[in-house]
Design a protein around this motif. Structure first.
Motif: not given
Length: 186
Positions: A2-10, A40-47, A65-66, A95-102
């Motif tokens: 299983k893979i979680i794919c997180i991002g926007d409309s793409l 910003e929205g993706v970072a929130f959803r990722l958490k 994302v981006g 913000l991007y690095e905060s997601m990678l840290i998480d």
């Protein structure tokens, strides 16, 4: 797997083609893409994903994302403001690095995807290239994989291939290019 794919409309795939369709032939993907979303929205959803018990056993994430950050922020400017752009770059990097840290702190395998080629007339492609440098360098710093979809699409564009349906959303060739690259990384 299983893979979680997180991002926007793409990632979501309601508009145009999504790479997930081609991954689903070999893997089970969980769609966490939302049309029009920003980093910003993706970072929130990722958490939320990382803390959700339903997803605790999923070890692989694709982070794509981006592009909306650039399109919404810079495409409408009649004159380019260097100071606003520099602040935007710094904010994006943080913000991007905060997601990678998480993701790193949760022991996840991550494939990061750079921003795509945009087929809007007069769109400043250098904005994408500089953002992709941030994504690539950040991914490398955290030991995560990086896919340069911009480069892959640009090579196809040289052949005269239509890459998008509307300037941003993937035509089938772009979705397949990305899916093939992801499969290689997996």
């Amino acid at each position: 797997m299983k893979i979680i794919c997180i991002g926007d409309s793409l990632t979501n795939g309601n508009i145009g083609y999504t790479y997930r369709n081609y991954l689903n032939e070999k893997y089970e993907t969980i769609n966490k893409g939302i049309d029009g979303d920003t980093t910003e929205g993706v970072a929130f959803r990722l958490k939320r994903c990382l803390s959700d018990k339903r997803y605790q056993d999923i070890n692989t994430y694709i982070l794509f994302v981006g592009i909306n950050d650039l399109i919404f922020s810079f495409s409408g400017f009649s004159s380019f403001d260097e100071e606003i752009y520099k602040k935007s770059q710094k904010d994006f990097k943080n913000l991007y690095e905060s997601m990678l840290i998480d993701l790193k702190n949760n022991d996840k395998k991550v494939i990061t995807v750079g921003l795509p080629y945009v087929e809007f007339p007069d769109f400043n492609q250098n904005l994408i290239v500089s953002r992709n440098d941030i994504i690539k360098n950040s991914a490398n710093a955290f030991g995560f994989s990086y896919i340069d979809i911009y480069y892959l699409q640009k090579e196809e564009a040289k052949k005269g291939t239509k890459l998008t349906l509307d300037g941003v959303h993937f035509a089938e060739i772009s979705a397949k290019l990305l899916a093939d690259s992801i499969i290689e990384k997996l």
